[in-house]
Scaffold this active site. Structure first.
Site, PDB file in Angstrom:
ATOM      1  CE  LYS A  59      -2.663  -2.820  -0.461  1.00  0.00           C
ATOM      2  NZ  LYS A  59      -2.440  -4.268  -0.455  1.00  0.00           N
ATOM      3  N   GLY A 193      -3.974 -12.136 -10.260  1.00  0.00           N
ATOM      4  CA  GLY A 193      -4.755 -12.120  -9.026  1.00  0.00           C
ATOM      5  C   GLY A 193      -4.486 -10.811  -8.300  1.00  0.00           C
ATOM      6  CG  HIS A 454     -24.563  16.477  -0.811  1.00  0.00           C
ATOM      7  ND1 HIS A 454     -24.411  15.755  -1.985  1.00  0.00           N
ATOM      8  CD2 HIS A 454     -24.472  17.795  -1.139  1.00  0.00           C
ATOM      9  CE1 HIS A 454     -24.248  16.607  -2.985  1.00  0.00           C
ATOM     10  NE2 HIS A 454     -24.275  17.846  -2.504  1.00  0.00           N
TER      11      HIS A 454
HETATM   12  P1  FAD Z   1       1.731 -14.150   8.206  1.00  0.00           P
HETATM   13  O1  FAD Z   1       1.430 -12.712   8.110  1.00  0.00           O
HETATM   14  O2  FAD Z   1       2.408 -14.787   7.053  1.00  0.00           O
HETATM   15  O3  FAD Z   1       2.614 -14.329   9.532  1.00  0.00           O
HETATM   16  C1  FAD Z   1       3.154 -15.542   9.910  1.00  0.00           C
HETATM   17  C2  FAD Z   1       4.466 -15.283  10.623  1.00  0.00           C
HETATM   18  O4  FAD Z   1       4.905 -16.491  11.211  1.00  0.00           O
HETATM   19  C3  FAD Z   1       5.579 -14.847   9.699  1.00  0.00           C
HETATM   20  O5  FAD Z   1       6.262 -13.748  10.230  1.00  0.00           O
HETATM   21  C4  FAD Z   1       6.518 -16.053   9.638  1.00  0.00           C
HETATM   22  O6  FAD Z   1       7.859 -15.667   9.446  1.00  0.00           O
HETATM   23  C5  FAD Z   1       6.295 -16.637  11.023  1.00  0.00           C
HETATM   24  N1  FAD Z   1       6.594 -18.063  11.079  1.00  0.00           N
HETATM   25  C6  FAD Z   1       6.313 -19.022  10.157  1.00  0.00           C
HETATM   26  N2  FAD Z   1       6.692 -20.231  10.602  1.00  0.00           N
HETATM   27  C7  FAD Z   1       7.224 -20.033  11.825  1.00  0.00           C
HETATM   28  C8  FAD Z   1       7.778 -20.895  12.799  1.00  0.00           C
HETATM   29  N3  FAD Z   1       7.842 -22.227  12.623  1.00  0.00           N
HETATM   30  N4  FAD Z   1       8.261 -20.355  13.942  1.00  0.00           N
HETATM   31  C9  FAD Z   1       8.191 -19.007  14.158  1.00  0.00           C
HETATM   32  N5  FAD Z   1       7.661 -18.159  13.295  1.00  0.00           N
HETATM   33  C10 FAD Z   1       7.174 -18.662  12.136  1.00  0.00           C
HETATM   34  N6  FAD Z   1      -4.197  -9.042   3.076  1.00  0.00           N
HETATM   35  C11 FAD Z   1      -5.119  -8.083   3.325  1.00  0.00           C
HETATM   36  O7  FAD Z   1      -6.066  -8.338   4.066  1.00  0.00           O
HETATM   37  N7  FAD Z   1      -5.015  -6.844   2.765  1.00  0.00           N
HETATM   38  C12 FAD Z   1      -4.006  -6.518   1.939  1.00  0.00           C
HETATM   39  O8  FAD Z   1      -3.942  -5.393   1.452  1.00  0.00           O
HETATM   40  C13 FAD Z   1      -3.021  -7.494   1.661  1.00  0.00           C
HETATM   41  N8  FAD Z   1      -1.991  -7.214   0.851  1.00  0.00           N
HETATM   42  C14 FAD Z   1      -1.049  -8.175   0.612  1.00  0.00           C
HETATM   43  C15 FAD Z   1      -0.002  -7.871  -0.262  1.00  0.00           C
HETATM   44  C16 FAD Z   1       0.956  -8.821  -0.561  1.00  0.00           C
HETATM   45  C17 FAD Z   1       2.074  -8.481  -1.510  1.00  0.00           C
HETATM   46  C18 FAD Z   1       0.870 -10.102   0.055  1.00  0.00           C
HETATM   47  C19 FAD Z   1       1.926 -11.137  -0.234  1.00  0.00           C
HETATM   48  C20 FAD Z   1      -0.159 -10.415   0.924  1.00  0.00           C
HETATM   49  C21 FAD Z   1      -1.130  -9.457   1.199  1.00  0.00           C
HETATM   50  N9  FAD Z   1      -2.198  -9.725   2.040  1.00  0.00           N
HETATM   51  C22 FAD Z   1      -3.158  -8.771   2.263  1.00  0.00           C
HETATM   52  C23 FAD Z   1      -2.346 -11.037   2.693  1.00  0.00           C
HETATM   53  C24 FAD Z   1      -1.900 -10.929   4.162  1.00  0.00           C
HETATM   54  O9  FAD Z   1      -0.572 -10.463   4.214  1.00  0.00           O
HETATM   55  C25 FAD Z   1      -2.024 -12.283   4.825  1.00  0.00           C
HETATM   56  O10 FAD Z   1      -3.322 -12.798   4.667  1.00  0.00           O
HETATM   57  C26 FAD Z   1      -1.715 -12.173   6.312  1.00  0.00           C
HETATM   58  O11 FAD Z   1      -0.435 -11.659   6.537  1.00  0.00           O
HETATM   59  C27 FAD Z   1      -1.861 -13.542   6.981  1.00  0.00           C
HETATM   60  O12 FAD Z   1      -1.545 -13.416   8.326  1.00  0.00           O
HETATM   61  P2  FAD Z   1      -0.952 -14.631   9.175  1.00  0.00           P
HETATM   62  O13 FAD Z   1      -0.690 -14.058  10.518  1.00  0.00           O
HETATM   63  O14 FAD Z   1      -1.816 -15.800   9.028  1.00  0.00           O
HETATM   64  O15 FAD Z   1       0.424 -14.997   8.472  1.00  0.00           O
HETATM   65  P1  NAI Z   2      -4.298 -15.090  -6.146  1.00  0.00           P
HETATM   66  O1  NAI Z   2      -4.842 -16.395  -5.802  1.00  0.00           O
HETATM   67  O2  NAI Z   2      -5.038 -13.861  -5.766  1.00  0.00           O
HETATM   68  O3  NAI Z   2      -4.053 -14.976  -7.713  1.00  0.00           O
HETATM   69  C1  NAI Z   2      -3.257 -15.886  -8.402  1.00  0.00           C
HETATM   70  C2  NAI Z   2      -3.619 -15.784  -9.866  1.00  0.00           C
HETATM   71  O4  NAI Z   2      -2.678 -16.535 -10.601  1.00  0.00           O
HETATM   72  C3  NAI Z   2      -5.001 -16.346 -10.169  1.00  0.00           C
HETATM   73  O5  NAI Z   2      -5.701 -15.436 -10.972  1.00  0.00           O
HETATM   74  C4  NAI Z   2      -4.690 -17.649 -10.886  1.00  0.00           C
HETATM   75  O6  NAI Z   2      -5.668 -17.989 -11.828  1.00  0.00           O
HETATM   76  C5  NAI Z   2      -3.376 -17.309 -11.555  1.00  0.00           C
HETATM   77  N1  NAI Z   2      -2.540 -18.451 -11.852  1.00  0.00           N
HETATM   78  C6  NAI Z   2      -2.309 -19.550 -11.097  1.00  0.00           C
HETATM   79  N2  NAI Z   2      -1.447 -20.386 -11.720  1.00  0.00           N
HETATM   80  C7  NAI Z   2      -1.104 -19.802 -12.895  1.00  0.00           C
HETATM   81  C8  NAI Z   2      -0.244 -20.138 -13.960  1.00  0.00           C
HETATM   82  N3  NAI Z   2       0.463 -21.275 -13.949  1.00  0.00           N
HETATM   83  N4  NAI Z   2      -0.131 -19.294 -15.007  1.00  0.00           N
HETATM   84  C9  NAI Z   2      -0.849 -18.135 -15.024  1.00  0.00           C
HETATM   85  N5  NAI Z   2      -1.673 -17.759 -14.046  1.00  0.00           N
HETATM   86  C10 NAI Z   2      -1.795 -18.555 -12.975  1.00  0.00           C
HETATM   87  O7  NAI Z   2      -2.819 -15.082  -5.539  1.00  0.00           O
HETATM   88  P2  NAI Z   2      -1.786 -13.901  -5.378  1.00  0.00           P
HETATM   89  O8  NAI Z   2      -2.105 -12.770  -6.276  1.00  0.00           O
HETATM   90  O9  NAI Z   2      -0.450 -14.540  -5.457  1.00  0.00           O
HETATM   91  O10 NAI Z   2      -2.036 -13.431  -3.898  1.00  0.00           O
HETATM   92  C11 NAI Z   2      -2.006 -14.381  -2.843  1.00  0.00           C
HETATM   93  C12 NAI Z   2      -3.004 -14.012  -1.816  1.00  0.00           C
HETATM   94  O11 NAI Z   2      -2.530 -12.903  -1.047  1.00  0.00           O
HETATM   95  C13 NAI Z   2      -4.330 -13.517  -2.376  1.00  0.00           C
HETATM   96  O12 NAI Z   2      -5.185 -14.581  -2.693  1.00  0.00           O
HETATM   97  C14 NAI Z   2      -4.868 -12.721  -1.267  1.00  0.00           C
HETATM   98  O13 NAI Z   2      -5.519 -13.577  -0.386  1.00  0.00           O
HETATM   99  C15 NAI Z   2      -3.632 -12.141  -0.616  1.00  0.00           C
HETATM  100  N6  NAI Z   2      -3.477 -10.756  -1.041  1.00  0.00           N
HETATM  101  C16 NAI Z   2      -4.453  -9.876  -0.685  1.00  0.00           C
HETATM  102  C17 NAI Z   2      -4.379  -8.565  -1.075  1.00  0.00           C
HETATM  103  C18 NAI Z   2      -5.492  -7.662  -0.710  1.00  0.00           C
HETATM  104  O14 NAI Z   2      -6.299  -8.026   0.126  1.00  0.00           O
HETATM  105  N7  NAI Z   2      -5.577  -6.486  -1.299  1.00  0.00           N
HETATM  106  C19 NAI Z   2      -3.250  -8.061  -1.856  1.00  0.00           C
HETATM  107  C20 NAI Z   2      -2.310  -9.095  -2.226  1.00  0.00           C
HETATM  108  C21 NAI Z   2      -2.424 -10.384  -1.810  1.00  0.00           C
END
Ligand code: FAD
Ligand code: NAI
Length: 478
Positions: A59, A193, A454
């Site tokens: 973000k 995605g 509004h």
């Molecule tokens: P995580 O956030 O992955 O945290 C797990 C933690 O556990 C990590 O720090 C890991 O290092 C640690 N860990 C793992 N195994 C062990 C172990 N054995 N011992 C100790 N520590 C360990 N979601 C949204 O809702 N809004 C968004 O805008 C959004 N944007 C995203 C953008 C990107 C690029 C990505 C990749 C994801 C995004 N997500 C977003 C998804 C969101 O980040 C995840 O759904 C969320 O972080 C999940 O939370 P969690 O606590 O389950 O896992």
């Molecule tokens: P995603 O599941 O959102 O999207 C993956 C995309 O890749 C899908 O459209 C799928 O059809 C496509 N795909 C899969 N295999 C493929 C292949 N071999 N070739 C071409 N296309 C293929 O997963 P993404 O974008 O990696 O994000 C992971 C998760 O992280 C999301 O599902 C979401 O839960 C979380 N996330 C949430 C955000 C938010 O809330 N704004 C921002 C970023 C991630």
């Protein structure tokens, strides 16, 4: 038997784990949270994917890059002229890293304030509620702690394409794509995605020629189809090139870049890029986590199997967030953390899984909660549609951001709201009202009788609710 050291040990300090730990401590439970993550300075970095390499850094960069886009495309319409524009990407990254550091430090402060014991190290679950913690820095000598309950919150990690491992240089994951110090001239992304669309938007706005290869035949199949079609139209206008129905057959690193061969339908195509982001989804992080004697089971996708209360098959072992099934979203993860903490402390804790919002932070933003029109058609449930375009609201006009609309789906017989879908600028701040409306099980009529200030973008929600009964004021009703 000796008393366990802790009432609850949470493994993982992402939005699932740290929130669960804080709520446990608030409820009077002796709580520890084990996390392995370290930052570039070698210090503990709680906050998980979300704070370190997910929600927050993406973000921050979406905001920085939106300023650039506005400067190029919108300022002159406001009568603002800027002579030269210079981009300092390392400085943009430093800003992002500072935000991450402030937020991760904040978790340490919250842990202290609430009395959560933060333990830095890699957690491994042993039988009988014991946890082996191996420090990731220094001695690496494991320590064993025990607890009355264990909550696994180890999150997920990016998936690589089979046969195409990340090399951190040319074939990269979302984490590396959030830290590039130079704008690639040509950027390929596999997967349209959430990550593909958000990070594709960042780097396109900063000047990269972005091509996204997506396997499905339609964009964003989980979104309402009308919203997805509008999103596709808007992305096309922005030159975010999305190719659907693609199957990557090979990718080769050559000439300091990457050559991708793929089939689009039956046609073989070639894409040459400087960097290739693979964003095809995430897989649960359970490597080395479970001693086989614990008896915890994983499903076919590697998620830890739990019941509807996040309890695993093992006595007093829970699992939450991205490590279990359900949407991989920070707010879902945190809500599970709170529910499990309350269940441990009081025996009760509940999540309303029907009202989990989704937001994609592109511009326009895309957000929804509840059922889509396709869901309702498939369920053969009669429904009404209320639709209102932002172009007909004064606030969107004043902002010059008139793309998109609000769509409300309600039950024909009861008028209850079944789904709210939006595409437009700033709607991430509107979806909360939609969630509250659905959580409160109100009708489209109730929403239409709620006064909206509004001029605000929220008037589009009000008008969409009116439109469900053919009563919208600022458009011609069908
Ligand atoms: P995580 O956030 O992955 O945290 C797990 C933690 O556990 C990590 O720090 C890991 O290092 C640690 N860990 C793992 N195994 C062990 C172990 N054995 N011992 C100790 N520590 C360990 N979601 C949204 O809702 N809004 C968004 O805008 C959004 N944007 C995203 C953008 C990107 C690029 C990505 C990749 C994801 C995004 N997500 C977003 C998804 C969101 O980040 C995840 O759904 C969320 O972080 C999940 O939370 P969690 O606590 O389950 O896992
Ligand atoms: P995603 O599941 O959102 O999207 C993956 C995309 O890749 C899908 O459209 C799928 O059809 C496509 N795909 C899969 N295999 C493929 C292949 N071999 N070739 C071409 N296309 C293929 O997963 P993404 O974008 O990696 O994000 C992971 C998760 O992280 C999301 O599902 C979401 O839960 C979380 N996330 C949430 C955000 C938010 O809330 N704004 C921002 C970023 C991630």
């Amino acid at each position: 038997m000796a008393e366990a050291t802790f009432d609850v040990v949470v493994i993982g300090a992402g939005p699932a784990g740290y929130v669960c730990a804080i709520r446990c401590a608030q409820l009077g439970l002796r709580t520890a949270c084990v996390d392995q993550r370290i930052n570039n300075a070698g210090e503990p970095a709680p906050g998980g994917t979300c704070l370190n390499v997910g929600c927050i850094p993406s973000k921050a960069l979406l905001d920085s890059s939106l300023h650039v886009e506005q400067l190029h495309q919108e300022f002159t319409k406001h009568g603002i002229f800027v002579d030269t524009v210079e981009l300092d990407i390392p400085q943009m990254m430093e800003r992002k890293d500072r935000i991450i550091a402030e937020l991760t430090d904040g978790i340490g402060t919250l842990f202290k304030a609430n009395g959560v014991t933060a333990i830095h190290g890699y957690g491994r679950l042993l039988p009988e509620l014991r946890i082996e913690v191996t420090p990731v820095t220094g001695s690496h000598t494991p320590n064993i702690i025990d607890s009355r309950h264990v909550v696994i919150a180890t999150g997920a990690e990016p998936m690589a394409l089979p046969g195409l491992p990340f090399d951190g240089e040319h074939i990269i994951d979302s984490s590396a794509a959030l830290s590039l110090l130079k704008v690639p001239e040509a950027l390929g992304i596999i997967g349209a995605g959430v990550v593909g669309l958000e990070l594709g938007s960042v780097w396109r706005r900063l000047g990269a020629k972005v091509t996204i290869l997506e396997a499905t035949k339609t964009l964003l199949p989980a979104a309402d189809p009308q919203i997805a079609r509008e999103a596709q139209r808007q992305f096309k206008k922005q030159n975010l090139n999305i190719h659907l129905d693609c199957r990557v057959t090979s990718a080769t690193v050559k000439n300091n870049g990457c050559e991708v061969i793929y089939l689009q339908g039956e046609q073989e195509q070639k894409l040459t890029v400087d960097k290739l982001i693979v964003a095809i989804g995430r897989q649960p992080h359970t490597d080395g986590l479970l001693d086989p004697a614990t008896g915890l089971t994983l499903d076919s996708h590697g998620f830890i199997e739990v019941d509807e209360n996040c309890l695993t098959g093992e006595h007093n072992v829970w699992a939450i967030g991205d490590s279990v099934h359900g949407p991989m979203l920070a707010h879902k993860a945190s809500e599970e953390g709170v529910a499990v903490a309350e269940r441990i402390a009081t025996g009760q804790g509940h999540i309303d899984r029907d009202v989990i919002p989704w937001i994609i932070y592109t511009d326009p933003e895309i957000a929804w909660v509840g059922l889509t029109e396709l869901d309702l058609k498939q369920a053969q449930q009669p429904y009404s549609i209320g639709l209102f375009p932002f172009a007909a609201t004064g606030r969107a006009k004043a902002q010059g951001k008139t793309e998109g609309f609000v769509k409300i789906l309600s039950d024909n017989a009861t008028d209850q709201i079944l789904g709210i879908h939006m595409i437009g600028s700033h709607i991430s701040e509107l979806i909360g009202e939609a969630v509250l409306a659905m959580k409160s099980r109100i009708t489209a009529t109730d929403l239409s009788k709620t006064i909206h200030a509004h001029p605000t973008l929220s008037e589009a929600i009000h008008e969409a609710a009116l439109s469900a009964h053919g009563r919208a004021i600022h458009i011609t009703n069908r």
